[in-house]
Design a protein around this motif. Structure first.
Motif, PDB file in Angstrom:
ATOM      1  N   MET A 127      53.469   3.043   4.053  1.00  0.00           N
ATOM      2  CA  MET A 127      52.968   3.334   2.711  1.00  0.00           C
ATOM      3  C   MET A 127      54.164   3.681   1.835  1.00  0.00           C
ATOM      4  SD  MET A 127      50.205   6.197   1.464  1.00  0.00           S
ATOM      5  CE  MET A 127      48.828   5.369   2.247  1.00  0.00           C
ATOM      6  N   ASP A 128      54.210   3.071   0.644  1.00  0.00           N
ATOM      7  CA  ASP A 128      55.326   3.289  -0.288  1.00  0.00           C
ATOM      8  C   ASP A 128      56.668   3.038   0.398  1.00  0.00           C
ATOM      9  OD1 ASP A 128      53.433   4.055  -2.141  1.00  0.00           O
ATOM     10  OD2 ASP A 128      53.588   6.176  -1.632  1.00  0.00           O
ATOM     11  N   GLN A 129      56.730   1.950   1.181  1.00  0.00           N
ATOM     12  CA  GLN A 129      57.956   1.531   1.873  1.00  0.00           C
ATOM     13  C   GLN A 129      58.459   2.583   2.864  1.00  0.00           C
ATOM     14  OE1 GLN A 129      60.750   0.430  -1.183  1.00  0.00           O
ATOM     15  NE2 GLN A 129      59.703  -1.476  -1.642  1.00  0.00           N
ATOM     16  N   SER A 130      57.548   3.364   3.402  1.00  0.00           N
ATOM     17  CA  SER A 130      57.919   4.397   4.365  1.00  0.00           C
ATOM     18  C   SER A 130      56.917   4.394   5.512  1.00  0.00           C
ATOM     19  CB  SER A 130      57.945   5.772   3.691  1.00  0.00           C
ATOM     20  OG  SER A 130      58.245   6.783   4.628  1.00  0.00           O
ATOM     21  N   ARG A 131      57.402   4.591   6.734  1.00  0.00           N
ATOM     22  CA  ARG A 131      56.516   4.662   7.887  1.00  0.00           C
ATOM     23  C   ARG A 131      55.768   5.998   7.884  1.00  0.00           C
ATOM     24  NH1 ARG A 131      60.924   2.649  12.409  1.00  0.00           N
ATOM     25  NH2 ARG A 131      60.773   0.416  12.007  1.00  0.00           N
ATOM     26  N   TYR A 132      54.556   5.967   8.402  1.00  0.00           N
ATOM     27  CA  TYR A 132      53.800   7.219   8.464  1.00  0.00           C
ATOM     28  C   TYR A 132      52.842   7.208   9.648  1.00  0.00           C
ATOM     29  CZ  TYR A 132      49.434   5.126   6.740  1.00  0.00           C
ATOM     30  OH  TYR A 132      48.293   4.378   6.633  1.00  0.00           O
ATOM     31  N   MET A 133      52.460   8.416  10.068  1.00  0.00           N
ATOM     32  CA  MET A 133      51.419   8.609  11.074  1.00  0.00           C
ATOM     33  C   MET A 133      50.410   9.608  10.518  1.00  0.00           C
ATOM     34  SD  MET A 133      53.400   8.767  14.743  1.00  0.00           S
ATOM     35  CE  MET A 133      51.852   9.112  15.604  1.00  0.00           C
ATOM     36  N   SER A 134      49.185   9.525  10.993  1.00  0.00           N
ATOM     37  CA  SER A 134      48.140  10.413  10.490  1.00  0.00           C
ATOM     38  C   SER A 134      47.575  11.273  11.608  1.00  0.00           C
ATOM     39  CB  SER A 134      47.008   9.604   9.850  1.00  0.00           C
ATOM     40  OG  SER A 134      47.452   8.949   8.683  1.00  0.00           O
TER      41      SER A 134
END
Length: 460
Positions: free
Chosen positions: A236-243
């Protein structure tokens, strides 16, 4: 890791048990996929069920959820139940959702595990997940650049060679018949049944500068390690993420639990370059609440300006506006009695209420002003206005209350969607109407007493 046949046996049992619940009309199931839009890989050990209820179910959504959990609790496997009850208070993903952004996947997983542990210890949360429960074990190959260069190999060439041996078979050609088309695949049996040990013993073909070829063992130029890998990498928004997600326990409130989570996360120091942010239902509700408060403030301003134009006075509309907090108090009391939270749909009820309740004050104040202008004493005018306008005030409130009564009781399919709005409006009208007949005359008298005092001072 469960085969499709074993999963299907459990699925048939689930369908039979859920279908036996009295309120369930129909049950269907299908092999789950990672994406509802057709993307992602399908999983043979996961099945999604869709159950529809009868037109007039005897059980509420929460009761039905508990009943499904009860009849399936002794079955092997993991069962997650989501109820679609058109609850407009949610307006987003269910429960708590915490988003962790960063670059390194291993560090992201570590932070996610830390956050998961924090959320699990918070009162009111259940079924906490960080998305790593479905991780698959993977074999990582770390190529030594210096050793690879000695054999005239680059890291890219090594990975390309490995990828070619591990890649799945592709369509070589298609045979067409009069009735159908058949894809033809060419399989390499040696690579089709390749194990991790076979990968370690792979040989890479390297071409020397003199044009000769050399077979280099992968173990001589690379190291291996077993690790856990994510099934999918989210961005998201050119950034990796975890939830990290969590459900709210029955009887607890999303707002209260979110506040506890925020407080607990405030004491956690994330590594530099990593961001922890609350999203999901809590974020959606807060955004909606802010917009509704703006709407409510604008509604109050417009009502005041319209009444100023109607009364040709700044004071009379101000007296009428005192009915609004009375109505809001009644709305909050009604929610408390009905044991409902202050949700987005309930706030819409408060916005409606602010426009309805002022009618009582307008009717009362307007008639009292007319009587005073005709020469009647102020106290007598207020008493007479109360007597004369009592019937229209009660009739106006009663028509709205009766009209919303079926919604407040929750009769019919989807009624629970707008039930909080009806409860707020009815509670506010009853409480506000009764107190308007007592509070508004007192405030009217108070304001005019000050005016009389000023007039006496002016005469003296």
């Amino acid at each position: 890791g469960t085969s499709l046949e074993d999963t299907a046996k459990i699925a048939d049992e689930v369908m039979e048990r859920v279908g036996g619940i009295k309120d369930i009309e129909d049950v269907g199931g299908l092999v789950a996929s990672a994406s509802m839009m057709g993307g992602g890989q399908s999983e043979s050990n996961s099945i999604s069920f869709y159950a529809t209820t009868k037109e007039k179910p005897s059980l509420s959504n929460e009761q039905l959820k508990k009943e499904i959990e009860k009849v399936t609790k002794d079955l092997g496997g993991e069962l997650t139940i989501n109820m679609s009850n058109m609850d407009m208070s949610a307006l987003g993903s269910a429960g708590i959702n915490i988003q962790i952004k960063g670059k390194d996947l291993d560090r992201l997983q570590k932070v996610a595990k830390d956050v998961k542990k924090i959320v699990e210890d918070i009162k009111g949360t259940q079924n906490v997940s960080d998305g790593t429960e479905d991780n698959k074990e993977e074999l990582r190959v770390i190529v030594d650049k210096a050793k690879a260069t000695q054999h005239s190999l680059t890291v890219a060439q090594v990975y390309q060679e490995i990828s070619g041996k591990l890649s799945q078979a592709k369509t070589a050609t298609t045979l067409s018949t009069d009735t159908d088309e058949y894809d033809v695949y060419v399989l390499d049996d040696a690579n089709e049944s390749m194990t991790r040990e076979d990968v370690r013993n792979l040989t890479i073909t390297a071409q020397k500068q003199d044009g000769t070829k050399e077979e280099v063992k992968l173990a001589d130029i690379a190291t291996f390690e077993d690790a856990s890998g994510l099934q999918a990498i989210s961005r998201m928004d050119q950034s990796r993420y975890m939830s990290v997600t969590a459900e709210i326990k029955d009887g607890d409130n999303i707002g209260l639990v979110s506040s506890r989570v925020k407080k607990a996360l405030g004491g956690y120091s994330a590594p530099e370059g990593y961001e922890i942010k609350m999203t999901g239902e809590d974020e959606t509700i807060m955004e909606a609440m802010v917009e509704l408060f703006k709407m409510l403030a604008l509604a109050l301003v417009f009502m005041y300006l319209i009444m100023v134009a109607q009364f040709q006075s700044m004071r009379s509309p101000f007296i009428v506006m005192f009915t609004v907090p009375l109505a809001f108090t009644g709305g909050l009391l009604a929610l408390y009695i009905a044991q409902m939270p202050v949700s987005v749909i309930a706030m819409i009820g408060f916005v409606m209420l602010s426009g309805i309740i002022v009618n009582n004050g307008i009717v009362f104040i307007d008639y009292a002003n007319q009587l005073i202008e005709n020469g009647m004493e102020q106290r007598e005018a207020l008493v007479e206005a109360g007597k004369t306008r009592l019937r229209p005030i009660i009739m106006t409130a009663l028509t709205t209350i009766l009209g919303l009564s079926t919604l407040a009781v929750g009769v019919g399919m989807g009624a629970d969607m707008v039930q909080p709005m009806a409860v707020v409006t009815i509670g506010g009208l009853i409480y506000g109407t009764v107190l308007t007949l007592f509070v508004v005359p007192c405030i009217f008298n108070l304001f005019h007493k000050k005016e009389k005092a000023r007039l006496r001072e002016g005469i003296e």
